[in-house]
Scaffold this active site. Structure first.
Site, PDB file in Angstrom:
ATOM      1  N   ASP A  62     -33.608  -7.625  -3.375  1.00  0.00           N
ATOM      2  CA  ASP A  62     -32.512  -6.964  -4.085  1.00  0.00           C
ATOM      3  C   ASP A  62     -32.784  -5.474  -4.254  1.00  0.00           C
ATOM      4  OD1 ASP A  62     -30.881  -9.093  -4.323  1.00  0.00           O
ATOM      5  OD2 ASP A  62     -31.435  -9.579  -6.412  1.00  0.00           O
ATOM      6  N   ASP A 122     -37.043  -2.382  -7.689  1.00  0.00           N
ATOM      7  CA  ASP A 122     -38.041  -3.450  -7.581  1.00  0.00           C
ATOM      8  C   ASP A 122     -38.502  -3.612  -6.137  1.00  0.00           C
ATOM      9  OD1 ASP A 122     -37.777  -3.993 -10.235  1.00  0.00           O
ATOM     10  OD2 ASP A 122     -36.380  -5.682  -9.967  1.00  0.00           O
ATOM     11  N   GLU A 129     -33.247   0.584 -11.410  1.00  0.00           N
ATOM     12  CA  GLU A 129     -32.528  -0.666 -11.227  1.00  0.00           C
ATOM     13  C   GLU A 129     -32.625  -1.516 -12.492  1.00  0.00           C
ATOM     14  OE1 GLU A 129     -34.357  -2.901  -8.116  1.00  0.00           O
ATOM     15  OE2 GLU A 129     -33.133  -4.689  -8.455  1.00  0.00           O
ATOM     16  N   ASP A 182     -38.538  -6.031  -4.224  1.00  0.00           N
ATOM     17  CA  ASP A 182     -38.061  -7.303  -3.672  1.00  0.00           C
ATOM     18  C   ASP A 182     -36.803  -7.047  -2.842  1.00  0.00           C
ATOM     19  OD1 ASP A 182     -36.092  -6.790  -5.498  1.00  0.00           O
ATOM     20  OD2 ASP A 182     -36.565  -8.457  -6.822  1.00  0.00           O
TER      21      ASP A 182
END
Ligand code: 0RA
Length: 732
Positions: free
Chosen positions: A507, A503, A430, A505
């Site tokens: 997103d 990641d 990403e 998180d």
């Protein structure tokens, strides 16, 4: 007499050899000794109760994961016979539970349609259980017998009266010297029990989990049978037809073959086809599926051309006609033949014609009686065909540019030098900055990097023509090398490990889900072959005295802080003596768990101290707290010690002590790690943790994808709300 004696010995040898054979080669009998095999034990036992239900003698099945990790299956069937077996000179129940393949009924009706994947019977479960206890209510009495590893340890005895009640209750604890799995998983059993309730309408299956903190409970009962299954699968899709149901039976070569079909069209672009034979999910399909598909294609073609909805030039394929279709095909075959790699492909040839016959007649009648639905279905089919043509044209043009065949690899791909795909790995990373670190840190011979920018297209909402116009998707297809759609060829895979590295998180979770959707829907073979992985980057870096350590999860961090905190720190027992280190770590861990539960309960607007004293309080938070405090009582402490402040303070002190001289850094994204760090923690095959993506439960996965990705907003909102306190679920 002499003959009888020798017969008796022969039978005993049969038991010994049978049970030992199963224990020696468990995988041969139940598939494997991991998670699958462990849960398979449950299915074998439940299938006996389902058989009783199919024979019309049982309406209720209770499945309970007990607090000690054993499992109970209880039914209200006729009860396993307990009288002396005519030839074996021992109670019939002992024969059923110790002789392989003796599970069949003795009354001559050897028509056993149910049966686990391997149909090996409950005696195998007995052989593979550290212990098994069976209670039978039959003939007015309660009977009891116990076994260990397949051998009787407590002979059959009568414990008392049971009036006119009948039924069987089997409790077993799998032998942990044989299995690598350690506990029954709620999710896994839930899915199978729900499926069994759909497939056997009218049966009630009640499932409860008494182990651990989470007290789940669920009841499955569907008067609508597989029609309710279809509705369940389409929960988040927009139907364009009613649920259509067909059933019938025909005499086959080995007895009566029964077939039941439930189907519904939705406006979705994907297809769900789930087929079963004798309650076994035939993942690889087989003759029931080919029969259904053939009948669907010919009926739509015939109805369409008779009614001038389909013209000669519209060259429709079966795939076009199945776009948006959800279908369940369930057949009962007296002597099923299972073929294929995983023995989940139905081989009985005659079933094809039987299913096709039932579907053709009745589907034609349905179309004739519901012309507006027929028109919608055919219009959708025509659109699917056009999209397929457009996609082919798009592929042709890209092929000419050399994009599809790997002649020109995308510039963004930093490929590896090794050409043997069994040795190579592709990291989908990403963002460009993490992509940069990954590129610098990687092992160039075997590791390739493909940075992905922005969001990957949501394939749930796009037809193939639009998908292929998306640059991100095209890059992915080219890098992987297998082609796409009709040209798909797994043998051309350029890497046998495709690692999603995002990641930790929201997103990142979204991108991961989008990629998984794409692979699951469009390249399922990659997942089936176990080529897809999730990287597990660490959440924290902990530094102490210039030495740094990486920590993968929150739980691990807590554990680390508490263990460090207890170094040269004394915790006292109630009586004033000093607590042993291990015991103190356990106490602190428990306190940290209580703290987390209390916090969750507070966020929901309750007072944890009141809740724990209110025995009538419902909800998972209340029961978790009660359970946790009952564990705390083993340390001699109670809720007042915690809420009163002294234990809470102790926890804070220990944690603070643990943090002394320690710096804890939480990574916000992969991009924050430098190249060496990223390689060491996440990419280095020697040290990294990776999760292999498996879709053992395609139903759950498809539901999850549809739920999170589909058009329907309401169920998605509800799902996110229901799971808001358990966000980890969303992340897979
Ligand atoms: C053999 C014969 C009969 C029933 C069963 C086995 C039986 C086995 C299990 C295992 C779990 N639940 C069960 N319920 C029944 C037929 C008995 C008869 O003819 O009365």
């Amino acid at each position: 007499m002499a003959e009888e004696t020798s017969n008796y010995n022969a039978e005993n040898i049969q038991v010994l050899e049978g049970m030992e054979a199963v224990r020696k080669r468990p995988a041969m009998y139940i598939g494997d000794t991991g998670e699958r095999g462990y849960h398979h034990l449950v299915y074998e036992v439940v299938d006996n109760s389902i058989d009783e239900a199919l024979a019309g003698y049982c309406s209720l099945i209770d499945v309970i994961i007990n607090a000690d990790g054993s499992l109970t299956v209880k039914d209200n069937g006729r009860g396993i016979p307990v009288d002396m077996h005519p030839t074996q000179r021992k109670p019939a129940i002992e024969v059923v539970l110790t002789i392989l393949h003796a599970g069949g009924k003795f009354d001559g009706s050897n028509y056993k349609v149910s049966g686990g994947l391997h149909g090996v019977g409950v005696s195998c479960v007995n052989a593979l259980s550290d212990w098994m206890k069976v209670d039978v209510k039959r003939g007015g009495s309660l009977h009891h017998i116990e076994f260990s590893r397949g051998h009787v340890t407590k002979p059959l005895e009568t414990l008392g009266d049971c009036g006119d009640e009948t039924g069987t209750s089997v409790t077993f604890f799998p032998d942990h010297t044989i299995f690598s799995c350690r506990a029954f998983k709620w999710e896994i059993l839930c899915n199978r029990l729900r499926e069994l309730a759909f497939l056997n309408k009218g049966v009630t299956i009640h499932f409860r989990d008494d182990e651990g903190d989470a007290h789940h409970e669920e009841t499955f009962h569907y008067d609508g049978g597989i029609d309710e299954f279809t509705q369940f699968l389409n929960l988040n899709k927009k139907p364009i037809s009613p649920v259509i149901h067909f059933e019938g039976s025909r005499e086959g070569t080995t007895g009566m073959v029964q077939a039941e079909i439930s189907m519904q069209y939705t406006d979705s672009y994907s297809t769900i086809e789930q087929t079963y034979c004798n309650n076994i999910h035939t993942i690889e399909g087989g003759t029931h599926l080919t029969g259904f598909r053939r009948a669907l294609t010919s009926t739509i073609n015939k109805y369409g051309s008779d009614n001038k909805l389909i013209k000669e030039k519209d060259s429709l394929t079966g795939d076009d006609m199945r776009e948006g279709l959800t279908v369940i095909v369930s057949v009962k075959v007296p002597q099923p033949q299972f073929e294929g790699q995983t023995k989940t492909k139905l081989g009985n040839g005659e079933v094809d014609g039987i299913v096709a016959g039932i579907v053709s007649d009745r589907l034609m009648t349905f179309f004739e009686e519901n012309p507006s639905v027929a028109k919608l279905v055919i219009e959708k089919t025509l659109l699917a065909a056009r999209a397929r043509e457009a996609a082919r044209a798009a592929r042709e043009s890209t092929r000419r540019k050399g994009v599809m065949d790997g002649l020109s690899l995308p510039g963004k791909l930093k490929d590896c030098s090794e050409r043997d795909p069994s040795k190579t790995e592709l990291f989908l990373v990403e963002g460009d900055s993490a992509g940069g670190s990954a590129q610098t840190g990687r092992d160039r011979t075997t590791q390739a990097i493909l940075p992905l920018r922005g969001k990957v297209l949501n394939v749930e909402k796009a037809r193939i023509d639009r998908m292929l116009a998306n640059a991100e998707i095209r890059t992915l297809i080219t890098a992987i090398g297998c082609g796409f759609g009709e040209e798909w060829d797994i043998s051309k895979a350029r890497y046998h490990k495709i690692v999603i590295m995002t990641d930790a998180d929201v997103d990142g979770a979204h991108i991961r889900t989008l990629l998984l959707t794409f692979f699951y829907r469009k390249m399922p073979e990659l997942i089936e072959r176990g080529y897809v992985y999730l990287a597990q980057p660490p959440l924290y870096k902990v530094e102490r005295k210039k030495k740094s350590e990486y920590v993968l999860t929150d739980g691990e961090l807590t554990q680390k802080l508490l263990t460090l905190g207890l170094d040269d720190f004394e915790v006292k027992n109630r009586d004033g003596s000093v607590m042993e280190k291990d015991r103190a770590v356990a106490l602190m861990t428990l306190l940290a768990e209580i703290e987390a539960t209390a916090k969750m309960v507070e966020e929901r607007g309750f007072r944890p101290d009141e809740l724990v004293n209110d025995s009538s309080a419902q909800g998972s938070g209340a029961s978790m707290l009660r359970k946790q405090f009952s564990s705390l009582s083993a340390f001699g402490y109670g809720p007042s010690d915690y809420f009163g402040g002294s234990l809470k303070k102790l926890l804070d002190d220990v944690r603070a002590h643990g943090k002394q001289g320690l710096s804890v850094y939480r990574f916000k994204g992969l991009g924050e790690m430098d190249a060496d760090e990223l390689f060491d923690t996440t990419m280095n095959p020697e040290k990294r943790h990776m999760l292999r993506v498996k879709l053992s439960d395609a139903v759950a996965a498809d539901q999850m994808f549809s739920l999170l990705m589909g058009d329907e907003v309401e169920p998605r909102r509800k799902f996110i709300e229901d799971n808001a306190l358990n966000v980890r679920n969303l992340d897979f």
